[in-house]
Design a protein around this motif. Structure first.
Motif, short mmCIF file in Angstrom:
data_model
loop_
_atom_site.label_atom_id
_atom_site.label_comp_id
_atom_site.label_asym_id
_atom_site.label_seq_id
_atom_site.Cartn_x
_atom_site.Cartn_y
_atom_site.Cartn_z
N ASN A 1 -7.96 3.15 1.16
CA ASN A 1 -8.31 1.93 0.44
C ASN A 1 -7.66 1.83 -0.93
O ASN A 1 -7.78 0.81 -1.61
CB ASN A 1 -9.83 1.79 0.31
CG ASN A 1 -10.47 2.97 -0.38
OD1 ASN A 1 -9.80 3.93 -0.77
ND2 ASN A 1 -11.78 2.93 -0.53
N LYS A 2 -6.95 2.88 -1.35
CA LYS A 2 -6.17 2.83 -2.59
C LYS A 2 -4.69 2.63 -2.29
O LYS A 2 -3.86 2.78 -3.17
CB LYS A 2 -6.40 4.09 -3.40
CG LYS A 2 -7.84 4.25 -3.89
CD LYS A 2 -8.00 5.49 -4.76
CE LYS A 2 -9.45 5.60 -5.24
NZ LYS A 2 -9.66 6.83 -6.07
N LEU A 3 -4.40 2.32 -1.03
CA LEU A 3 -3.04 2.03 -0.58
C LEU A 3 -2.12 3.23 -0.63
O LEU A 3 -0.90 3.11 -0.74
CB LEU A 3 -2.44 0.86 -1.38
CG LEU A 3 -3.26 -0.43 -1.37
CD1 LEU A 3 -2.56 -1.51 -2.18
CD2 LEU A 3 -3.50 -0.91 0.05
N ALA A 4 -2.70 4.44 -0.57
CA ALA A 4 -1.91 5.65 -0.47
C ALA A 4 -1.65 5.97 1.00
O ALA A 4 -2.57 5.89 1.83
CB ALA A 4 -2.63 6.82 -1.14
N LEU A 5 -0.43 6.35 1.32
CA LEU A 5 -0.07 6.64 2.70
C LEU A 5 -0.79 7.87 3.20
O LEU A 5 -0.76 8.93 2.57
CB LEU A 5 1.45 6.84 2.82
CG LEU A 5 1.98 7.17 4.20
CD1 LEU A 5 1.78 5.99 5.14
CD2 LEU A 5 3.47 7.55 4.13
N LEU A 6 -1.46 7.75 4.35
CA LEU A 6 -2.17 8.87 4.96
C LEU A 6 -1.33 9.53 6.04
O LEU A 6 -1.22 10.76 6.09
CB LEU A 6 -3.50 8.40 5.56
CG LEU A 6 -4.51 7.80 4.61
CD1 LEU A 6 -5.72 7.26 5.39
CD2 LEU A 6 -4.97 8.84 3.59
N LYS A 7 -0.77 8.73 6.94
CA LYS A 7 0.03 9.30 8.03
C LYS A 7 0.90 8.23 8.65
O LYS A 7 0.64 7.03 8.51
CB LYS A 7 -0.87 9.92 9.09
CG LYS A 7 -1.71 8.92 9.86
CD LYS A 7 -2.55 9.59 10.93
CE LYS A 7 -3.65 10.42 10.31
NZ LYS A 7 -4.53 11.01 11.34
N LYS A 8 1.94 8.70 9.33
CA LYS A 8 2.80 7.82 10.11
C LYS A 8 2.70 8.24 11.57
O LYS A 8 2.73 9.42 11.89
CB LYS A 8 4.26 7.94 9.65
CG LYS A 8 4.49 7.53 8.20
CD LYS A 8 5.97 7.65 7.85
CE LYS A 8 6.23 7.24 6.40
NZ LYS A 8 7.68 7.30 6.07
N VAL A 9 2.57 7.25 12.44
CA VAL A 9 2.43 7.53 13.86
C VAL A 9 3.47 6.73 14.63
O VAL A 9 3.59 5.52 14.45
CB VAL A 9 1.02 7.16 14.38
CG1 VAL A 9 0.92 7.37 15.89
CG2 VAL A 9 -0.04 7.98 13.65
#
Length: 308
Positions: A47-55
């Motif tokens: 929710n802070k627009l930080a990238l968590l993962k790419k799939v």
């Protein structure tokens, strides 16, 4: 999640860009996760627009090992993520996959947090989906079903048919509703026949008549009325692309049809794009008066929900 933000704040345009697949789609997976996807790639942000993962869905082993050899190659199958079901409480997606080159179809559950993909039972009408697939040489038109997740049920509806199918994830049981229609056909019937030797552009042109037939929108849950609804685009009535009626179908919580209303008889400028609000539907206008603004109408509806 922030109430408002600019798309370019998260830099997704730099990676996805304005490709042939169009502008990327947003998926609100939960209160803490946003998914942004284009083609078979999905990026998840907090929710802070930080990238968590790419799939990359092409690289998920269960897809590659499914019962068709075509799933194993890059870009050899279609993912129905645009029409997916989302379980916001458990960060889980439900999506269809189908081969471009053959008739294999699968419905999958994807656990975002654990990156786990599972095959679901075939409660949907696989024969109907296959019958609507259109192929000619270098292109394939394969409109996968819509999926709605609500109250731990998966509700399947179709762009080209009025029926609704429901799978209860708790009891593992299913039901089918054959929906009666009054003012429009209950299915698309035209399937183009391609003469030998025509070009791909000529083949595309032969699909135009089919696009002018009835088209059913995705089923949505309308919380303020405790009901489900969808819009239906009636058959095109002339050579003008916008010359069609828009209907509203309303269903109770058991998926029994309660009403069928011709919205175009109320206002001929309404389109089939809606957003459910409290006691009202926000409906996009067919004709827009400005390039800088979007014109919408509010439709007040006497709802089905009983006072508690």
């Amino acid at each position: 999640m922030k109430d408002d933000f600019r798309y370019d704040e998260i830099g997704a345009f730099e990676e996805f860009g304005e490709s042939v697949n169009g502008t990327p789609f947003f998926l609100t997976i939960s209160k803490n996760n946003i998914g942004i996807w284009n083609s078979q790639k999905v990026n998840f942000y907090n929710n802070k627009l930080a990238l968590l993962k790419k799939v990359n869905l092409n690289e998920l082993d269960i897809i590659k090992e499914y019962d068709s050899p075509y799933f194993k190659g890059p870009n050899s199958f279609q993912i129905g993520l645009a029409f997916n079901g989302i379980d916001n409480s458990s960060d889980r997606l439900y999506l269809f996959a189908t081969d471009i080159l053959d008739d294999s179809i699968g419905l999958f559950s994807y656990d975002v947090a654990n990156e786990r993909l599972e095959v679901l039972p075939t409660f949907y009408d696989k024969a109907l989906i296959k019958s609507q697939k259109i192929q000619y040489q270098g292109f394939s038109l394969d409109h996968l079903p819509f999926i709605l997740h609500e109250n731990n049920k998966l509700i399947i509806s179709y762009y080209y048919h009025s029926k609704i199918e429901v799978f209860d994830l708790n009891t593992q049981s299913s039901l089918t509703r054959e929906i009666k229609t009054e003012a429009y056909p209950d299915r698309k019937v035209i399937k183009p026949i391609f003469p030998q030797g025509i070009t791909i552009m000529e083949a595309w042109d032969l699909t135009d008549d089919r696009e002018g037939e009835v088209a059913f929108g995705e089923l949505q849950y309308w919380e303020s009325c405790g009901c489900f609804y969808r819009t239906v685009k009636g058959p095109i009535k002339s050579e003008k692309l916008q010359d069609f009626d828009v209907y509203l179908e309303i269903f109770d919580e058991n998926f029994n049809k309660k009403d069928e209303v011709n919205l175009s008889a109320i206002n001929p400028n309404v389109s089939n794009f809606t957003i459910p609000l409290t006691g009202k539907l926000l409906i996009k206008a067919k004709s827009q008066s400005s390039e800088d603004l979007m014109d919408y109408y509010f439709l007040e509806v006497v709802t089905l929900k009983k006072d508690s």
